[in-house]
Design a protein around this motif. Structure first.
Motif, mmCIF file in Angstrom:
data_model
loop_
_atom_site.group_PDB
_atom_site.id
_atom_site.type_symbol
_atom_site.label_atom_id
_atom_site.label_comp_id
_atom_site.label_asym_id
_atom_site.label_seq_id
_atom_site.Cartn_x
_atom_site.Cartn_y
_atom_site.Cartn_z
ATOM 1 N N MET A 185 37.760 34.714 50.949
ATOM 2 C CA MET A 185 38.434 34.128 49.787
ATOM 3 C C MET A 185 39.903 33.885 50.090
ATOM 4 S SD MET A 185 37.278 35.751 46.148
ATOM 5 C CE MET A 185 37.075 37.410 46.723
ATOM 6 N N GLY A 186 40.419 32.763 49.706
ATOM 7 C CA GLY A 186 41.841 32.517 49.883
ATOM 8 C C GLY A 186 42.635 33.420 48.957
ATOM 9 N N GLY A 187 43.896 33.676 49.322
ATOM 10 C CA GLY A 187 44.729 34.572 48.537
ATOM 11 C C GLY A 187 44.881 34.125 47.098
ATOM 12 N N SER A 188 45.011 32.817 46.873
ATOM 13 C CA SER A 188 45.240 32.372 45.502
ATOM 14 C C SER A 188 43.985 32.535 44.644
ATOM 15 C CB SER A 188 45.710 30.924 45.492
ATOM 16 O OG SER A 188 44.714 30.131 46.090
ATOM 17 N N VAL A 189 42.812 32.353 45.267
ATOM 18 C CA VAL A 189 41.560 32.563 44.522
ATOM 19 C C VAL A 189 41.432 34.037 44.159
ATOM 20 C CG1 VAL A 189 39.044 32.423 44.625
ATOM 21 C CG2 VAL A 189 40.432 30.632 45.658
ATOM 22 N N GLU A 190 41.722 34.898 45.138
ATOM 23 C CA GLU A 190 41.669 36.343 44.872
ATOM 24 C C GLU A 190 42.579 36.718 43.716
ATOM 25 O OE1 GLU A 190 41.068 37.817 49.453
ATOM 26 O OE2 GLU A 190 42.418 38.935 48.152
ATOM 27 N N ARG A 191 43.788 36.200 43.738
ATOM 28 C CA ARG A 191 44.737 36.519 42.660
ATOM 29 C C ARG A 191 44.219 36.011 41.332
ATOM 30 N NH1 ARG A 191 49.668 38.703 42.596
ATOM 31 N NH2 ARG A 191 49.804 38.014 40.437
ATOM 32 N N ALA A 192 43.687 34.788 41.339
ATOM 33 C CA ALA A 192 43.215 34.197 40.078
ATOM 34 C C ALA A 192 42.111 35.043 39.458
ATOM 35 C CB ALA A 192 42.717 32.776 40.332
ATOM 36 N N LEU A 193 41.326 35.700 40.331
ATOM 37 C CA LEU A 193 40.213 36.524 39.845
ATOM 38 C C LEU A 193 40.647 37.961 39.555
ATOM 39 C CD1 LEU A 193 37.482 35.224 42.306
ATOM 40 C CD2 LEU A 193 37.631 34.749 39.854
ATOM 41 N N GLY A 194 41.884 38.282 39.893
ATOM 42 C CA GLY A 194 42.411 39.607 39.562
ATOM 43 C C GLY A 194 42.172 40.672 40.615
ATOM 44 N N VAL A 195 41.810 40.252 41.832
ATOM 45 C CA VAL A 195 41.495 41.238 42.887
ATOM 46 C C VAL A 195 42.717 42.106 43.203
ATOM 47 C CG1 VAL A 195 40.747 41.500 45.290
ATOM 48 C CG2 VAL A 195 39.665 39.791 43.833
ATOM 49 N N HIS A 196 43.928 41.554 43.032
ATOM 50 C CA HIS A 196 45.146 42.333 43.319
ATOM 51 C C HIS A 196 45.295 43.529 42.376
ATOM 52 C CE1 HIS A 196 46.036 39.405 40.222
ATOM 53 N NE2 HIS A 196 47.073 40.129 39.858
ATOM 54 N N ARG A 197 44.565 43.551 41.272
ATOM 55 C CA ARG A 197 44.645 44.667 40.322
ATOM 56 C C ARG A 197 43.575 45.738 40.600
ATOM 57 N NH1 ARG A 197 48.597 45.292 36.023
ATOM 58 N NH2 ARG A 197 49.623 43.282 35.814
ATOM 59 N N VAL A 198 42.731 45.518 41.573
ATOM 60 C CA VAL A 198 41.672 46.489 41.868
ATOM 61 C C VAL A 198 42.238 47.633 42.705
ATOM 62 C CG1 VAL A 198 39.475 46.871 43.070
ATOM 63 C CG2 VAL A 198 39.817 44.778 41.744
ATOM 64 N N LEU A 199 42.094 48.860 42.211
ATOM 65 C CA LEU A 199 42.574 50.025 42.959
ATOM 66 C C LEU A 199 41.458 50.679 43.761
ATOM 67 C CD1 LEU A 199 44.863 51.721 40.262
ATOM 68 C CD2 LEU A 199 45.559 50.296 42.199
ATOM 69 N N GLU A 200 40.227 50.628 43.224
ATOM 70 C CA GLU A 200 39.149 51.376 43.859
ATOM 71 C C GLU A 200 37.792 50.843 43.414
ATOM 72 O OE1 GLU A 200 39.217 55.417 42.500
ATOM 73 O OE2 GLU A 200 37.420 55.909 43.596
ATOM 74 N N PRO A 201 36.829 50.599 44.295
ATOM 75 C CA PRO A 201 36.971 50.543 45.742
ATOM 76 C C PRO A 201 37.600 49.213 46.140
ATOM 77 C CG PRO A 201 34.728 49.980 45.128
ATOM 78 C CD PRO A 201 35.466 50.268 43.855
ATOM 79 N N ARG A 202 38.000 49.078 47.395
ATOM 80 C CA ARG A 202 38.622 47.832 47.866
ATOM 81 C C ARG A 202 37.589 46.729 47.935
ATOM 82 N NH1 ARG A 202 43.755 48.770 47.204
ATOM 83 N NH2 ARG A 202 44.654 47.858 49.062
ATOM 84 N N ASP A 203 38.051 45.514 47.890
ATOM 85 C CA ASP A 203 37.243 44.319 48.164
ATOM 86 C C ASP A 203 36.120 44.065 47.164
ATOM 87 O OD1 ASP A 203 38.794 43.756 50.397
ATOM 88 O OD2 ASP A 203 37.584 45.069 51.658
ATOM 89 N N VAL A 204 36.285 44.520 45.929
ATOM 90 C CA VAL A 204 35.347 44.098 44.888
ATOM 91 C C VAL A 204 36.139 43.339 43.826
ATOM 92 C CG1 VAL A 204 33.764 46.037 45.246
ATOM 93 C CG2 VAL A 204 35.572 46.228 43.514
#
Ligand code: NAP
Length: 342
Positions: A1-20
């Motif tokens: 996933m590109g960084g902007s797609v990840e951000r749009a989906l809120g992945v940057h707010r996931v603390l645990e587990p990684r990559d979900v």
């Protein structure tokens, strides 16, 4: 996933587990400071989804203080309101109080909105200890903050309806939208709704009628609900059965329906729903208490040639459709209003 797609989906707010994605996360970062593409809502009221509230209430033996403590604990430990047993959430209303400069949602500070994405993926912080809630209703007066991502959706609250009504209707707006879509796409004429006197159930009946279905059966739990549903005229036939008793459901529905919509808030309705559906027909499982394995293996075991759909909470136009059905259908109002304690 590109960084902007990840951000749009809120992945940057996931603390645990990684990559979900946030919905699957155990824990989210609910820090109120907004990123450039985020929106912060000052929370006013949560709507716990019916399956989650029932599970919490039953596990706490109806003790409202214990239910309140359980909700506070879930939100504090997970950074979101996701019932660990049902996996479900609900949604919330509040006022937009910060908009990042790059947010694409088109929201403005001061707007009153309902989030149309689930609480199971919404970073949430509660700051009032839920002191205004007795723990005995799905709707929870609350103070705190929630975060929307670039891909989140929200609806501006209508001015003509009380907020508790908008919240209740918008929480289940995926059900009438899914019903209308299946009726339109398949030409279903007979429709059976399990849990027909509830919020999503009565809206689904109204949506089926509006989309052209002509033989509507509403299945309810007891005589009191049957009387209430009959009085509305939303269904052509009202039958009483326990939705978790498959043979009773099949006997009550009689001739199998082209479409069955499962709107109960209890587990165990899968087999009855399949039995109530004609070969070549469709079942929409809107209930959050649905088991994939029970539905899939049950249908296989009955050699039932039915299409089974997971009731997606999102369909384009779903919020406007549900609010419109509420406004123009007296029977829907008669069933929903008492449930939101107006
Ligand atoms: P609701 O207003 O509480 O309606 C549920 C109805 O089912 C009630 O009339 C209830 O009767 C009835 N019922 C319960 N057990 C029954 C049984 N054994 N036999 C027959 N009827 C029974 O709930 P809702 O807000 O419409 O929500 C319905 C379901 O949709 C819940 O599972 C909820 O979690 C789910 N949901 C899904 C989504 C999604 O995106 N897919 C979104 C929101 C909600 P009583 O009132 O007498 O108990």
């Amino acid at each position: 996933m590109g960084g902007s797609v990840e951000r749009a989906l809120g992945v940057h707010r996931v603390l645990e587990p990684r990559d979900v994605l946030p919905q699957a996360a155990l824990r989210l970062d609910a820090e109120p400071a907004v990123g450039p593409d985020e929106v912060r809502i000052a929370v006013q009221r949560l709507n716990l989804d019916a399956a989650s509230f029932r599970q919490l209430s039953e596990s706490c033996h109806g003790d409202g203080d214990a239910v309140r403590a359980a909700v506070l604990e879930i939100v504090a430990s997970r950074g979101k309101m996701q019932n660990p047993v049902t996996g479900s959430g609900g949604m919330l209303i509040g006022v937009v109080d910060a908009v990042g400069p790059e947010s694409p949602l088109g929201l403005a500070v001061g707007q009153r909105v309902a989030t149309l994405v689930s609480l199971t993926l919404t970073p949430l912080r509660i700051t009032d200890g839920l002191t205004g809630w007795d723990g005995r209703s799905e709707q929870v007066p609350a103070t705190g903050t929630a975060i929307l991502f670039a891909r989140s959706i929200a609806a501006v609250l209508p001015d003509d309806l009380p907020d508790p009504v908008s919240l209740a209707v918008l929480d289940v707006c995926g059900a009438p939208a899914a019903t209308a879509r299946v009726v339109a796409r398949t030409g279903a004429r007979s429709v059976a709704v399990l849990g027909a006197a509830g919020k999503s159930g009565c809206l689904s009946l109204a949506a089926a009628r509006a989309a052209g279905a002509s033989q509507l059966t509403g299945l309810v739990r007891d005589d009191a609900e049957a009387a209430a549903l009959r009085a509305t005229g939303l269904a052509d036939r009202v039958v009483v059965a326990d939705a978790t008793d498959p043979l009773a459901v099949a006997a009550a529905v009689g001739a199998p329906a082209d479409l069955t919509v499962v709107c109960v808030d209890v587990a165990g309705a899968e087999h009855g729903a399949v039995l109530a559906t004609a070969d070549g027909g469709t079942v929409v499982f809107f209930s959050m208490a649905t088991s994939f394995s029970a539905a899939a293996l049950g249908a296989e075991g009955m050699a039932a040639d039915v299409t089974m759909l997971v009731g997606n909470g999102y369909t384009p136009g779903h919020a406007a459709l549900a609010l419109d059905l509420y406004r123009r259908t007296p029977g829907v109002r008669a069933l929903i209003d008492p449930r939101v304690h107006l």
